[in-house]
Scaffold this motif. Structure first.
Motif, PDB file in Angstrom:
ATOM      1  N   MET A   1       0.869  -1.139  -0.028  1.00 54.20           N
ATOM      2  CA  MET A   1      -0.140   0.049   0.012  1.00 54.20           C
ATOM      3  C   MET A   1       0.842   1.219   0.085  1.00 54.20           C
ATOM      4  N   LYS A   2       0.475   2.108  -0.915  1.00 56.74           N
ATOM      5  CA  LYS A   2       1.279   3.519  -0.772  1.00 56.74           C
ATOM      6  C   LYS A   2       0.262   4.649  -0.631  1.00 56.74           C
ATOM      7  N   LEU A   3       0.646   5.395   0.434  1.00 58.79           N
ATOM      8  CA  LEU A   3      -0.205   6.546   0.764  1.00 58.79           C
ATOM      9  C   LEU A   3       0.204   7.609  -0.177  1.00 58.79           C
ATOM     10  N   THR A   4      -0.839   7.923  -1.055  1.00 62.31           N
ATOM     11  CA  THR A   4      -0.559   9.080  -1.833  1.00 62.31           C
ATOM     12  C   THR A   4      -0.900  10.669  -1.284  1.00 62.31           C
ATOM     13  N   THR A   5      -0.588  11.443  -1.976  1.00 62.97           N
ATOM     14  CA  THR A   5      -0.832  12.730  -1.599  1.00 62.97           C
ATOM     15  C   THR A   5      -1.902  13.060  -1.103  1.00 62.97           C
ATOM     16  N   LYS A   6      -2.811  12.715  -2.018  1.00 61.09           N
ATOM     17  CA  LYS A   6      -4.514  12.795  -1.356  1.00 61.09           C
ATOM     18  C   LYS A   6      -4.789  12.322  -0.149  1.00 61.09           C
ATOM     19  N   GLY A   7      -4.438  11.040   0.055  1.00 65.82           N
ATOM     20  CA  GLY A   7      -4.585  10.247   1.375  1.00 65.82           C
ATOM     21  C   GLY A   7      -3.951  11.027   2.409  1.00 65.82           C
ATOM     22  N   SER A  75     -11.748   5.622  11.766  1.00 67.62           N
ATOM     23  CA  SER A  75     -10.498   5.146  11.724  1.00 67.62           C
ATOM     24  C   SER A  75      -9.739   5.744  10.368  1.00 67.62           C
ATOM     25  N   LEU A  76      -8.479   5.566  10.528  1.00 65.08           N
ATOM     26  CA  LEU A  76      -7.799   5.824   9.248  1.00 65.08           C
ATOM     27  C   LEU A  76      -8.300   5.290   8.111  1.00 65.08           C
ATOM     28  N   GLY A  77      -8.582   3.888   8.184  1.00 59.58           N
ATOM     29  CA  GLY A  77      -9.023   3.433   6.883  1.00 59.58           C
ATOM     30  C   GLY A  77     -10.372   4.003   6.310  1.00 59.58           C
ATOM     31  N   GLN A  78     -11.148   4.369   7.091  1.00 60.68           N
ATOM     32  CA  GLN A  78     -12.315   5.223   6.620  1.00 60.68           C
ATOM     33  C   GLN A  78     -11.970   6.490   6.247  1.00 60.68           C
ATOM     34  N   ILE A  79     -11.084   7.148   6.745  1.00 60.46           N
ATOM     35  CA  ILE A  79     -10.684   8.311   5.881  1.00 60.46           C
ATOM     36  C   ILE A  79     -10.080   8.157   4.398  1.00 60.46           C
ATOM     37  N   LEU A  80      -8.955   7.229   4.260  1.00 55.21           N
ATOM     38  CA  LEU A  80      -8.441   6.613   3.393  1.00 55.21           C
ATOM     39  C   LEU A  80      -9.517   6.152   2.190  1.00 55.21           C
ATOM     40  N   GLU A  81     -10.402   5.420   2.709  1.00 56.27           N
ATOM     41  CA  GLU A  81     -11.488   4.964   2.057  1.00 56.27           C
ATOM     42  C   GLU A  81     -12.294   6.310   1.304  1.00 56.27           C
ATOM     43  N   ALA A  82     -12.667   6.992   2.202  1.00 53.57           N
ATOM     44  CA  ALA A  82     -13.295   8.100   1.573  1.00 53.57           C
ATOM     45  C   ALA A  82     -12.950   8.903   0.687  1.00 53.57           C
ATOM     46  N   VAL A  83     -11.535   8.822   0.364  1.00 54.81           N
ATOM     47  CA  VAL A  83     -10.847   9.702  -0.816  1.00 54.81           C
ATOM     48  C   VAL A  83     -10.462   8.726  -1.902  1.00 54.81           C
ATOM     49  N   GLU A  85      -8.726   5.890  -1.470  1.00 55.78           N
ATOM     50  CA  GLU A  85      -7.284   5.302  -1.518  1.00 55.78           C
ATOM     51  C   GLU A  85      -7.313   3.625  -1.762  1.00 55.78           C
ATOM     52  N   ASN A  86      -6.143   3.175  -2.290  1.00 52.89           N
ATOM     53  CA  ASN A  86      -6.503   1.670  -2.692  1.00 52.89           C
ATOM     54  C   ASN A  86      -5.621   1.219  -1.397  1.00 52.89           C
ATOM     55  N   LEU A  87      -6.486   0.327  -0.703  1.00 50.79           N
ATOM     56  CA  LEU A  87      -5.876  -0.161   0.797  1.00 50.79           C
ATOM     57  C   LEU A  87      -5.236  -1.524   0.518  1.00 50.79           C
ATOM     58  N   GLU A  88      -5.011  -1.927  -0.691  1.00 49.47           N
ATOM     59  CA  GLU A  88      -4.422  -3.261  -1.131  1.00 49.47           C
ATOM     60  C   GLU A  88      -2.994  -3.095  -1.098  1.00 49.47           C
ATOM     61  N   SER A  89      -2.230  -3.960  -0.608  1.00 48.54           N
ATOM     62  CA  SER A  89      -0.620  -3.626  -0.785  1.00 48.54           C
ATOM     63  C   SER A  89      -0.163  -4.121  -2.172  1.00 48.54           C
ATOM     64  N   MET A  90      -0.640  -5.393  -2.663  1.00 47.58           N
ATOM     65  CA  MET A  90      -0.202  -5.728  -3.751  1.00 47.58           C
ATOM     66  C   MET A  90      -1.471  -6.502  -4.567  1.00 47.58           C
ATOM     67  N   ASN A 113      -2.268  -8.554   3.012  1.00 44.68           N
ATOM     68  CA  ASN A 113      -3.394  -7.542   2.662  1.00 44.68           C
ATOM     69  C   ASN A 113      -4.619  -7.526   3.674  1.00 44.68           C
ATOM     70  N   GLN A 114      -5.021  -8.751   4.268  1.00 43.83           N
ATOM     71  CA  GLN A 114      -6.128  -8.483   5.190  1.00 43.83           C
ATOM     72  C   GLN A 114      -5.682  -7.902   6.501  1.00 43.83           C
ATOM     73  N   LYS A 115      -4.388  -8.401   7.006  1.00 46.04           N
ATOM     74  CA  LYS A 115      -3.760  -7.878   8.118  1.00 46.04           C
ATOM     75  C   LYS A 115      -3.408  -6.421   8.061  1.00 46.04           C
ATOM     76  N   ILE A 116      -3.119  -5.852   6.969  1.00 48.09           N
ATOM     77  CA  ILE A 116      -2.877  -4.446   6.945  1.00 48.09           C
ATOM     78  C   ILE A 116      -4.174  -3.832   6.819  1.00 48.09           C
ATOM     79  N   LYS A 117      -5.257  -4.249   6.391  1.00 49.78           N
ATOM     80  CA  LYS A 117      -6.470  -3.677   6.422  1.00 49.78           C
ATOM     81  C   LYS A 117      -6.853  -3.449   7.960  1.00 49.78           C
ATOM     82  N   GLN A 118      -6.809  -4.469   8.330  1.00 46.32           N
ATOM     83  CA  GLN A 118      -7.260  -4.563   9.988  1.00 46.32           C
ATOM     84  C   GLN A 118      -6.603  -3.580  10.520  1.00 46.32           C
TER      85      GLN A 118
END
Length: 147
Positions: A1-7, A75-83, A85-90, A113-118
């Motif tokens: 997973m890469k955190l973009t500028t938008k995220g 959650s951080l996941g909710q914020i990233l999902e809202a904009v 962001e791809n939460l998959e590592s690969m 990927n599952q563990k990172i999302k959790q």
């Protein structure tokens, strides 16, 4: 997973909102100045986050944006999902894998990927808020927080 500028900007903006006394509404311009984010780009990000229901917009002279929930409910996941962001590592397509070694690799990445999302969904804005406040206190700052 890469955190973009938008995220990154989305997390910075919501953390900035969490640092406001009594979660009072804050203007896009004020957030942009404090966090060194271009205001037009930040406005687009905040619209997406508002559409996801994580923040509210308040009209008027003292208006702006404010959190829709307490910091421990975002959650951080909710914020990233809202904009978006791809939460998959690969991303891997299991149907394109032909041998057992490839299947093992796909299974491994799926579990990772599952563990990172959790983990991303278990980190709340409250966690980041307390980290930010601790950092501010250690540096003798008040409400002048830049992520």
């Amino acid at each position: 997973m890469k955190l973009t500028t938008k995220g990154h900007y989305a997390v910075k903006a919501l953390l900035d909102l969490s640092l406001q006394p009594n979660f009072k509404p804050t203007s896009v311009r004020a957030i942009a100045l404090r966090q060194d984010i271009p205001a037009p780009y930040l406005e687009k990000i905040l619209i997406k986050i508002r559409q996801a229901g994580l923040i509210n917009s308040v009209r008027g002279a003292q208006g702006g944006y404010q959190l829709a929930y307490q910091t421990d409910q975002i959650s951080l996941g909710q914020i990233l999902e809202a904009v978006g962001e791809n939460l998959e590592s690969m991303p891997l397509d299991i149907n394109s894998q032909n041998n057992s070694a490839d299947w093992v690799t796909v299974a491994l990445w799926r579990k990772l990927n599952q563990k990172i999302k959790q983990a991303i969904y278990s980190i709340t804005l409250a966690d980041l808020y307390y980290d930010a406040r601790s950092r501010q206190a250690s540096q003798g700052e008040e409400n002048n927080f830049i992520v």
